[in-house]
Design a protein around this motif. Structure first.
Motif, PDB file in Angstrom:
ATOM      1  N   GLN A  37       0.922  -1.443   0.059  1.00  0.00           N
ATOM      2  CA  GLN A  37      -0.187   0.055   0.056  1.00  0.00           C
ATOM      3  C   GLN A  37       0.634   1.128  -0.012  1.00  0.00           C
ATOM      4  O   GLN A  37       0.486   2.208  -0.840  1.00  0.00           O
ATOM      5  CB  GLN A  37      -1.089  -0.101   1.053  1.00  0.00           C
ATOM      6  N   ASP A  38       1.824   1.243   0.896  1.00  0.00           N
ATOM      7  CA  ASP A  38       2.987   2.396   0.846  1.00  0.00           C
ATOM      8  C   ASP A  38       3.188   2.606  -0.554  1.00  0.00           C
ATOM      9  O   ASP A  38       3.435   3.742  -1.305  1.00  0.00           O
ATOM     10  CB  ASP A  38       4.045   2.196   1.692  1.00  0.00           C
ATOM     11  N   ALA A  39       3.650   1.514  -1.369  1.00  0.00           N
ATOM     12  CA  ALA A  39       4.169   1.582  -2.530  1.00  0.00           C
ATOM     13  C   ALA A  39       3.112   2.105  -3.930  1.00  0.00           C
ATOM     14  O   ALA A  39       3.520   3.249  -4.482  1.00  0.00           O
ATOM     15  CB  ALA A  39       4.736   0.460  -3.248  1.00  0.00           C
ATOM     16  N   ILE A  40       1.904   1.814  -3.553  1.00  0.00           N
ATOM     17  CA  ILE A  40       0.768   2.404  -4.291  1.00  0.00           C
ATOM     18  C   ILE A  40       0.556   3.808  -3.942  1.00  0.00           C
ATOM     19  O   ILE A  40       0.173   4.640  -5.055  1.00  0.00           O
ATOM     20  CB  ILE A  40      -0.390   1.572  -4.153  1.00  0.00           C
ATOM     21  N   ASN A  41       0.723   3.983  -2.774  1.00  0.00           N
ATOM     22  CA  ASN A  41       0.450   5.499  -2.504  1.00  0.00           C
ATOM     23  C   ASN A  41       1.473   6.394  -2.902  1.00  0.00           C
ATOM     24  O   ASN A  41       1.060   7.675  -3.050  1.00  0.00           O
ATOM     25  CB  ASN A  41       0.333   5.658  -0.793  1.00  0.00           C
ATOM     26  N   ASN A  42       2.704   5.994  -2.999  1.00  0.00           N
ATOM     27  CA  ASN A  42       3.673   7.038  -3.629  1.00  0.00           C
ATOM     28  C   ASN A  42       4.007   6.702  -5.156  1.00  0.00           C
ATOM     29  O   ASN A  42       4.939   7.379  -5.503  1.00  0.00           O
ATOM     30  CB  ASN A  42       4.789   6.549  -2.834  1.00  0.00           C
ATOM     31  N   ALA A  43       3.193   5.925  -5.867  1.00  0.00           N
ATOM     32  CA  ALA A  43       3.380   5.439  -7.086  1.00  0.00           C
ATOM     33  C   ALA A  43       2.804   6.580  -8.189  1.00  0.00           C
ATOM     34  O   ALA A  43       1.668   7.146  -7.624  1.00  0.00           O
ATOM     35  CB  ALA A  43       2.995   4.301  -7.647  1.00  0.00           C
ATOM     36  N   GLY A  44       3.271   6.609  -9.507  1.00  0.00           N
ATOM     37  CA  GLY A  44       2.382   7.589 -10.352  1.00  0.00           C
ATOM     38  C   GLY A  44       1.693   6.506 -11.336  1.00  0.00           C
ATOM     39  O   GLY A  44       2.109   5.277 -11.366  1.00  0.00           O
ATOM     40  N   SER A  45       0.591   7.161 -11.810  1.00  0.00           N
ATOM     41  CA  SER A  45      -0.055   6.318 -12.857  1.00  0.00           C
ATOM     42  C   SER A  45       0.992   5.768 -13.701  1.00  0.00           C
ATOM     43  O   SER A  45       1.688   6.467 -14.271  1.00  0.00           O
ATOM     44  CB  SER A  45      -1.055   7.254 -13.381  1.00  0.00           C
ATOM     45  N   GLY A  46       0.875   4.495 -14.183  1.00  0.00           N
ATOM     46  CA  GLY A  46       1.393   4.012 -15.008  1.00  0.00           C
ATOM     47  C   GLY A  46       2.877   3.269 -14.432  1.00  0.00           C
ATOM     48  O   GLY A  46       3.501   2.681 -15.371  1.00  0.00           O
ATOM     49  N   ASP A  47       3.031   3.225 -13.282  1.00  0.00           N
ATOM     50  CA  ASP A  47       4.225   2.820 -12.648  1.00  0.00           C
ATOM     51  C   ASP A  47       4.080   1.329 -12.573  1.00  0.00           C
ATOM     52  O   ASP A  47       3.077   0.779 -12.514  1.00  0.00           O
ATOM     53  CB  ASP A  47       4.624   3.353 -11.333  1.00  0.00           C
ATOM     54  N   THR A  48       5.400   0.804 -12.265  1.00  0.00           N
ATOM     55  CA  THR A  48       5.369  -0.791 -11.920  1.00  0.00           C
ATOM     56  C   THR A  48       5.661  -0.896 -10.494  1.00  0.00           C
ATOM     57  O   THR A  48       6.733  -0.270 -10.048  1.00  0.00           O
ATOM     58  CB  THR A  48       6.203  -1.662 -12.911  1.00  0.00           C
ATOM     59  N   ILE A  49       4.891  -1.880  -9.700  1.00  0.00           N
ATOM     60  CA  ILE A  49       5.233  -2.256  -8.520  1.00  0.00           C
ATOM     61  C   ILE A  49       5.649  -3.677  -8.564  1.00  0.00           C
ATOM     62  O   ILE A  49       4.830  -4.342  -8.776  1.00  0.00           O
ATOM     63  CB  ILE A  49       4.263  -1.658  -7.447  1.00  0.00           C
TER      64      ILE A  49
END
Length: 142
Positions: A37-49
């Motif tokens: 969830q931290d990764a999603i919250n800090n990602a931009g649209s189109g990023d890969t986690i």
């Protein structure tokens, strides 16, 4: 000489636009962020986690309210969330991260209804032990 001026002007214009052009990045969990969830919250649209092998559960991840639906992971933008996709045969790879709900009344992944989420990919996970009776959910997708 006129040609040099045009090249210089294009170069300056391109340099000024650089901060506004964002390229998709790869975010690693837990190396870059401790939770998905931290990764999603800090990602931009189109990023890969990219999620490392291991078990992700309510002990090391938290449940959240995702527009009225309980979820371990609430997605509010278009992303690629990837574990171990394996060798092309059906199912996740041998080192697939495990998303374990510990029998909580929640979903593993929910797309936030109030966000414009499209073109997302979730692949390469083993998802288990979620109990999500329909009476607890408001119609989000997950």
């Amino acid at each position: 000489m006129k040609k040099d001026g045009v090249v210089l002007l294009i170069g300056i214009f391109s340099f000024l636009l650089l901060p506004f052009i964002s390229a998709a990045i790869i975010i690693n969990v837990p190396a870059d962020y401790p939770t998905i969830q931290d990764a999603i919250n800090n990602a931009g649209s189109g990023d890969t986690i990219q999620i490392a092998p291991g078990t992700y559960n309510t002990t090391n991840q938290s449940l959240s309210n995702c527009d009225g639906d309980m979820a371990m992971i609430c997605i509010d933008k278009s992303l690629i969330i990837r574990g171990d996709i394996g060798d092309g045969s059906p199912g996740p790879g041998a080192s697939a991260p495990i998303i374990d709900g510990n029998a909580f009344n929640a979903s593993a992944f929910v797309f936030k209804k109030s966000s414009a989420v499209n073109d997302s990919v979730i692949e390469g996970f083993e998802i288990r032990n979620f109990s999500n009776p329909p009476s607890l959910f408001t119609g989000g997708t997950g």
